[in-house]
Design an enzyme around this catalytic site. Structure first.
Site, mmCIF file in Angstrom:
data_model
loop_
_atom_site.group_PDB
_atom_site.id
_atom_site.type_symbol
_atom_site.label_atom_id
_atom_site.label_comp_id
_atom_site.label_asym_id
_atom_site.label_seq_id
_atom_site.Cartn_x
_atom_site.Cartn_y
_atom_site.Cartn_z
ATOM 1 N N LYS A 70 18.061 -42.407 -56.548
ATOM 2 C CA LYS A 70 16.795 -42.887 -57.127
ATOM 3 C C LYS A 70 16.985 -44.319 -57.632
ATOM 4 O O LYS A 70 17.726 -45.083 -57.005
ATOM 5 C CB LYS A 70 16.311 -41.912 -58.213
ATOM 6 C CG LYS A 70 16.243 -40.470 -57.672
ATOM 7 C CD LYS A 70 15.544 -39.508 -58.558
ATOM 8 C CE LYS A 70 15.587 -38.119 -57.932
ATOM 9 N NZ LYS A 70 14.878 -37.108 -58.697
ATOM 10 N N SER B 223 17.638 -29.832 -59.355
ATOM 11 C CA SER B 223 18.668 -29.415 -60.319
ATOM 12 C C SER B 223 19.869 -28.724 -59.671
ATOM 13 O O SER B 223 20.440 -27.801 -60.248
ATOM 14 C CB SER B 223 18.055 -28.534 -61.414
ATOM 15 O OG SER B 223 17.088 -29.270 -62.142
ATOM 16 N N HIS C 215 9.268 -37.890 -50.814
ATOM 17 C CA HIS C 215 9.790 -37.352 -52.078
ATOM 18 C C HIS C 215 8.627 -37.161 -53.049
ATOM 19 O O HIS C 215 7.693 -37.965 -53.079
ATOM 20 C CB HIS C 215 10.840 -38.306 -52.663
ATOM 21 C CG HIS C 215 11.618 -37.671 -53.774
ATOM 22 N ND1 HIS C 215 11.109 -37.551 -55.046
ATOM 23 C CD2 HIS C 215 12.833 -37.083 -53.786
ATOM 24 C CE1 HIS C 215 12.003 -36.914 -55.796
ATOM 25 N NE2 HIS C 215 13.057 -36.619 -55.055
ATOM 26 N N ASN D 126 20.623 -38.375 -53.885
ATOM 27 C CA ASN D 126 19.514 -39.321 -54.068
ATOM 28 C C ASN D 126 19.723 -40.039 -55.395
ATOM 29 O O ASN D 126 19.479 -39.469 -56.451
ATOM 30 C CB ASN D 126 18.188 -38.546 -54.042
ATOM 31 C CG ASN D 126 16.996 -39.460 -54.248
ATOM 32 O OD1 ASN D 126 17.138 -40.687 -54.299
ATOM 33 N ND2 ASN D 126 15.810 -38.865 -54.355
ATOM 34 N N GLY E 194 14.933 -32.565 -61.858
ATOM 35 C CA GLY E 194 15.289 -33.237 -63.102
ATOM 36 C C GLY E 194 15.036 -32.403 -64.348
ATOM 37 O O GLY E 194 15.081 -32.914 -65.460
ATOM 38 N N GLU F 142 8.345 -37.760 -56.055
ATOM 39 C CA GLU F 142 8.106 -38.905 -56.949
ATOM 40 C C GLU F 142 7.282 -39.975 -56.241
ATOM 41 O O GLU F 142 6.470 -40.663 -56.863
ATOM 42 C CB GLU F 142 9.450 -39.457 -57.458
ATOM 43 C CG GLU F 142 10.071 -38.513 -58.482
ATOM 44 C CD GLU F 142 11.588 -38.500 -58.512
ATOM 45 O OE1 GLU F 142 12.219 -39.433 -57.986
ATOM 46 O OE2 GLU F 142 12.148 -37.537 -59.080
ATOM 47 N N GLU G 180 11.999 -29.238 -52.076
ATOM 48 C CA GLU G 180 12.268 -29.576 -53.473
ATOM 49 C C GLU G 180 11.091 -29.148 -54.342
ATOM 50 O O GLU G 180 10.099 -29.882 -54.442
ATOM 51 C CB GLU G 180 12.463 -31.090 -53.633
ATOM 52 C CG GLU G 180 13.617 -31.673 -52.867
ATOM 53 C CD GLU G 180 14.107 -32.978 -53.497
ATOM 54 O OE1 GLU G 180 15.272 -33.039 -53.858
ATOM 55 O OE2 GLU G 180 13.297 -33.911 -53.637
HETATM 56 P P1 13P Z 1 17.656 -33.458 -59.612
HETATM 57 O O1 13P Z 1 18.850 -32.985 -58.847
HETATM 58 O O2 13P Z 1 17.985 -34.479 -60.662
HETATM 59 O O3 13P Z 1 16.825 -32.329 -60.109
HETATM 60 O O4 13P Z 1 16.732 -34.259 -58.554
HETATM 61 C C1 13P Z 1 16.427 -33.662 -57.350
HETATM 62 C C2 13P Z 1 15.797 -34.681 -56.476
HETATM 63 O O5 13P Z 1 14.706 -35.134 -56.720
HETATM 64 C C3 13P Z 1 16.557 -35.130 -55.302
HETATM 65 O O6 13P Z 1 15.753 -35.851 -54.430
#
Ligand code: 13P
Length: 252
Positions: free
Chosen positions: A11, A215, A96, A9, A175, A98, A169
């Site tokens: 982003k 992560s 997601h 992803n 992150g 976010e 997740e």
């Molecule tokens: P990270 O791997 O940066 O923690 O992000 C995970 C994520 O949100 C994938 O959609």
């Protein structure tokens, strides 16, 4: 055998040139190294150029990171599932954390987005997962089960069995560099599978790929992916670096 998937992803990162350079590298490093499907979840404007770079590659595919719950019309700035289909985009991330957190997307809205994606034969990668305070309270399993009920349980078993991917997740692991332990990931994936089996059947539950996200990196991927209910990963930060991401793909 469930399909193994490693999805990156991206982003809201990278210029077009950087995105192309990353894809070139991945084609070199990843191609043919595993049987896993590799999915690059790019920003909307890069879907076509990256797809073009991938050509007829059978293993590496693109995905969108979101789509509208509406079919078409006066929704400035939105992208529909029909548009994704018209560009031959096979997957879309929906739900997601976010999007839930910054854009107020809730389970009901996500159910509509899921329906739109499926209507246009775009496979949703449906994300679920609990924030830190819920994990600390110990009600994380209830929350994740509820997220799945709200957005997926209106689907038929047939559709769920063949056309949906789930990504667990935990928000506290996204992150943050703080990965769920291998056991925590396996436990939640088993809970999700059991919940689906209780509503549908064991066959349906056994067929759905469930990815872990939060992560994931080159150092922890192998252990996470070795769990019986973990069918791959949804990778954020580490998917932006060709070497890290290719090592994660090889870990499956
Ligand atoms: P990270 O791997 O940066 O923690 O992000 C995970 C994520 O949100 C994938 O959609």
């Amino acid at each position: 055998m469930r399909q193994k998937i490693v999805a990156g992803n991206w982003k809201m990162n990278k210029t077009l040139e950087e995105a192309k350079a990353l894809t070139f590298e991945l084609l070199r490093l990843v191609d043919g190294t595993t049987k896993a499907k590799v999915v690059l979840c790019t920003p909307f404007p890069y879907l076509l150029p990256i797809k073009e770079l991938l050509g007829d590659n059978k293993q590496i595919k693109v995905a969108a990171q979101n789509c509208s719950e509406h079919e078409s019309g006066a929704y400035t700035g939105e992208v529909s599932a029909a548009m994704l289909k018209s560009m031959d985009v096979p997957y879309v991330i929906l739900g997601h954390s976010e999007r839930r957190q910054y854009f107020g997307e809730d389970g009901k809205l996500l159910a509509k987005k899921i329906d739109k994606a499926l209507e246009h034969h775009v496979t949703p990668i449906f994300c679920c997962g609990e924030p830190l305070e819920i994990r600390e309270k110990g009600t994380h399993e209830e929350l994740v089960k509820q997220q799945i009920e709200e957005s997926l349980f209106h689907l038929s078993g047939e559709v769920l069995e063949h056309h949906v991917v789930i990504a667990y997740e935990p928000v506290w692991a996204i992150g943050t560099g703080k990965t769920a332990t291998s056991q925590q990931a396996q436990d939640m994936h088993a809970v999700i599978r059991k919940h689906i089996a209780s509503k549908y059947s064991q066959t349906v539950a056994n067929s759905i790929p469930i990815l872990y996200g939060g992560s994931v990196g080159a150092a922890n991927a192998k252990e996470l992916f070795s769990n019986p209910d973990v069918d791959g990963g949804l990778v954020g930060g580490a998917s932006l670096k060709s070497k890290d991401f290719s090592e994660i793909v090889k870990a499956i």
